[in-house]
Design an enzyme around this catalytic site. Sequence first.
Site, PDB file in Angstrom:
ATOM      1  N   PRO A  45       4.517  13.028 -55.208  1.00  0.00           N
ATOM      2  CA  PRO A  45       5.373  12.271 -55.229  1.00  0.00           C
ATOM      3  C   PRO A  45       6.072  11.892 -53.103  1.00  0.00           C
ATOM      4  CG  PRO A  45       5.871  14.647 -55.476  1.00  0.00           C
ATOM      5  CD  PRO A  45       4.324  14.516 -55.500  1.00  0.00           C
TER       6      PRO A  45
ATOM      7  N   ASP B  61       4.225  14.755 -48.505  1.00  0.00           N
ATOM      8  CA  ASP B  61       3.926  14.816 -50.139  1.00  0.00           C
ATOM      9  C   ASP B  61       4.810  16.081 -50.872  1.00  0.00           C
ATOM     10  OD1 ASP B  61       3.264  16.287 -52.815  1.00  0.00           O
ATOM     11  OD2 ASP B  61       1.265  16.738 -52.352  1.00  0.00           O
ATOM     12  N   HIS B  62       6.351  15.463 -51.599  1.00  0.00           N
ATOM     13  CA  HIS B  62       7.329  16.489 -51.881  1.00  0.00           C
ATOM     14  C   HIS B  62       7.388  17.861 -52.222  1.00  0.00           C
ATOM     15  CE1 HIS B  62      11.369  16.837 -51.203  1.00  0.00           C
ATOM     16  NE2 HIS B  62      11.633  15.543 -51.775  1.00  0.00           N
ATOM     17  N   ARG B  63       5.708  17.991 -52.674  1.00  0.00           N
ATOM     18  CA  ARG B  63       5.264  19.263 -53.354  1.00  0.00           C
ATOM     19  C   ARG B  63       5.164  20.358 -52.576  1.00  0.00           C
ATOM     20  NH1 ARG B  63       0.964  16.961 -57.208  1.00  0.00           N
ATOM     21  NH2 ARG B  63      -0.109  16.928 -55.375  1.00  0.00           N
TER      22      ARG B  63
ATOM     23  N   LEU C 262       5.804  19.653 -48.817  1.00  0.00           N
ATOM     24  CA  LEU C 262       6.820  19.547 -47.683  1.00  0.00           C
ATOM     25  C   LEU C 262       8.145  19.456 -48.229  1.00  0.00           C
ATOM     26  CD1 LEU C 262       4.488  17.486 -44.866  1.00  0.00           C
ATOM     27  CD2 LEU C 262       5.735  20.025 -45.488  1.00  0.00           C
TER      28      LEU C 262
END
Lengths: 349, 419, 353
Positions: free
Chosen positions: B217, B391-393, B395
């Site tokens: 994401p 990458d929102h997983r 950061l």
Amino acid sequence: MSAATEAKADPSVAAPASAGTELMTYREALRLAMRQEMQRDPSVFVMGEEVGVFDGSYKVTAGLLDEFGPDRVRDTPISEEGFVGAGVGAAMLGERPIVEIMTLNFLLVAMDQVVNHAAKIGAMFGGEVRCPLVIRTPNGAGNQLTAQHSQSFDAWFAGTPGLKVVSPASPADAKGLLKAAIRDDDPVLVIENLPIYKEKGEVDVDPELVTPIGLAAVPREGSDLTLVTHSFATVRALKVADQLEAEKGVSVEVVDLRSLRPLDVETVATSVAKTNRALCIEEGWPTYGVTAELAARIQLACFDDLDAPVERLGMAEVPLPYAKELELAAMPTEERIAGAILRTLDLAP
Amino acid sequence: MPRLSDSMEEGTILTWLKQVGEEVAIGDELVEIETDKANMAYEADVAGTLTEILAQEGDTLAIGEPIAVVGDANGAGAPAPEEAPAIAEAPAAPETPAPAEPRPADGPKSGDIGTVSAHRADGARVKASPVARRLAKERGIDLTTLTGSGPGGRIVKKDVKNAAQDASPAAAAPPAADAAGGAASAETAKGETTVEELSKLQEVIARRMAESKATAPHFYLEATVDMSAAVEGRARLKAATPEGQVVPSFNDMVVKACALALKEFPRANGAYRDGRFELYSRVNVGVAVAAQDALVVPTVFDADKKGLSQIAEDARAVAAKVRDGSVTPPELSGGTFTVSNLGMYGIRNFGAVINPPQAAILAVGAIEERPVARDGSLAIAQLMDVTLACDHRILYGADAAEFLARIRALLEEPLSLAL
Amino acid sequence: MSTTLTAAPPTGLLDLYGEMVLIRRFEEAAERQYKAARIGGYCHLSSGQEAATVGTVAAMEPDDLLVTGYRCHGFALARGVSPEAVMAELFGRRDGCAHGRGGSMHLLDVSRGYYGGWGIVGGQLPIATGMALSLVRRGAPQAVLCELGDGAVNMGAWHESLNLAAVWNLPVVFLVINNQYGMGTSVERASAEPDLFKRAGAYRMTGERVDGDDLEAVIESAGRLLTAAREERKPAVLEAVTYRHRGHSVADAGLAYRTKEEIEERKLADPIERTKALLRERGVNDEQFAAADAEAEAAVERSIAFAESDPAPDVDRLAAGMYAPGSGGQFERMVPGSPLGERELVFSGGLGE
């Protein structure tokens, strides 16, 4: 990945004796272990055919009778079922008998006592009583001993829950594992080997140094292939590995099991995951043998890391014949091992 | 049933365009098929007589199921087509800016990525050792393209490893020569269609970019860096540098600034994998380079430990290797972070696609002289916009913002890059 | 539970009578429970052999050791193992004397010097011999009573054990309970020397025969031989001739190889009745007998109630007891590549506990 103490059997090299280690033969190492344990614990005693006055049919117990007397080094009549069972009974009362069986072939006579009695005591009696018995006996073949005297039934015992089975391949491990077996509170079968008795190696003589049961060793590291061996097969494998490296540049890793039950699959699997190929070697018959068990566990533990099927090599599936040529053809000799290694690496002509 | 789009799993027969008994030439439209995306006409890839129709109009079949028999060929139904074979690392491809959560473009979807079908065209199962299969799957190598050196033609580990090395990215494979949709071009509303087969490298890029967008994401942080001090500093450095020696470029400075910041923000240097964070002790910054109609990202290893001039040399050297085709797979892998710079094309700002499985990528725009407000009055400064895609997983907003702020701070005080 | 060796005062013998009745009632109950499927596997009853059982055990010193074959309920009870512990073991429950892991053939009580309960015909002989060896090594003034049946005397282990005991002067008395049949084969059909005690002569060992249904005679013979073993390290064979009323096991009607007439005739010589007659002569009255009978029955009832309510052993501890405590660590590296279920059932199943 090497174990705490193991030595390459290399009689041609007189290794310098360092503080606490001595160069000695496998049989001397066994004798040292027994002497140390008998000095340490009065409940340890030796029983078997010709162990006393004769100094042992393979001279392993030589000198022990003089040192410890006939109560602790007992010559038995030829009655394996009787004196193995006697060992079981004495152990149940808390003694630590070391029963010597002249060769593994003769242990068959006492199978019932080993499998139906010794191995069952802990479980069958709900843990109420233990059986800290040691049975030591050599497997192996060679020198035209013929069919009835040349068998290696390691797998029969290693496949029996309730027993522990160890099989040292070096003098250092002979001392370390026999000590561990004597101190263990369960029935332990120590499988020695006829030709291995004369192999020499460095042994740390520390009386408190014990090799743990259930831990394999990696006496030789390599990258192309893992040889999984125990007992004399380890000795042969190490020689062949050195030879092939020099001649053909193949890099072979040797995992010396040292312990058959419990079996250190972790060390084997780690090695095979690295090399991607495995060849399992034993002195006995591979069908339903130790190598069969290894192959089953390796294919499961290392499935995605195998670059070739797991191969096995052992005694040809025949009662061993007498004639020299026939015997050599049947045994897992260095020549056959070399051929098997090349085959497993897809390098065979 | 042919696979007419990468996401197609089944198709419905709409109209047979040939009758049983008719002659079929290669390229003839045979049948109209409804796919998940559109209705498409399927063109014959074999010549012969249409002897049997196996799927009737209105039937829906899975791809690979036979739908007709032409001549004495194996029928018009192609077996399940293999995944686009791919090798080595994938580059980061630039994308038109979309600061908000981008809508997936009408492009490749990350479908069944990574599965390697192991059936040859004749249906025979490919012989390969378990480790060879695993490695091939991991690297996206198609087993059916390999010849096995093992017994009985078994594909073994070294065959897969050699294949990975042979297909070096610069050696663009010639377009697939098979007949399927080759030179055929049909008149449509868009004029003549010329179909280009993707080079292996382009296939890899396509697959990995789709995978990145589908699984990671993305969120975007923009910052404007005042490069005035850097510009001035570089000018002085250039004046002081003897002829022939490399002067660090602005991109080299960006690489160094990122490297130093990555050391302070381990998650930005890490990866989200298999439900866990992996943090790496080395800081290896990939620098996107355009090459042969594709994009490649060679790695500057240990960029945090190297001096600016060393980085400059390394970056230059490896970029040259990319352009002349001599770059090796190890040089294209091991990256923990990527910098992509389109400033030389006058692009002010853009958002890049993360190079999986990295945690982030920095997209760098051009340095422009722009008016800026400072302490209430107007001034002129050399400004450079950067966009950090994360990458929102692994950061989150605040830590990524601090990371980006650090990069900016380092660039705005260029002497700190000399440390 | 043990008494002096010579003619015991009536109270002593009355206790022994009580034990005999306890055994008889217990065996009857065990048979009923087996047929109700509460007891599984093999169940070998010793009904009819009570005098030989109780008498020999009574002749033991408290710290003598006892080893038996698989027809062992009577011996366990005579040695003092509680009927609860025995019945619970037959039911396969947690508080059975082997924690439900042995069953009918593998009773034991180490605290009472009773070392099992063995299922292989003759297999217990070398073990008993080894125990006697241990006693000698320690200089312990104890002896081993090793029970076996008439069928075991033809096993190799008999020969090897007796030879070892004789050549090493071990304090073990081999008690041959000759109930005339080894499973379905009579002694005459199986043994070339059917006077089993005579076989001791092959080892220059003392061999005696006694009427196994004569309680006092049994006590006297066994006592004397055990004393010789204990004090002079002289092994011996004592053949106690008796009869079993029931089949080889509960599953055997016992009629394929015996006639009903024979059984009925032998039942007339029921050792319990003989002992009762003897006690009556010594002045014991019917009230006392009734009390002893009632006590025995109550004890058996209690044992069934206990066994019924005792929980089954924990399935999560399938492998417990197999190896000595602390062995778990030795097996950790064996886990990879295990067959299905081994991890859960064995490695996590209390191995090394």
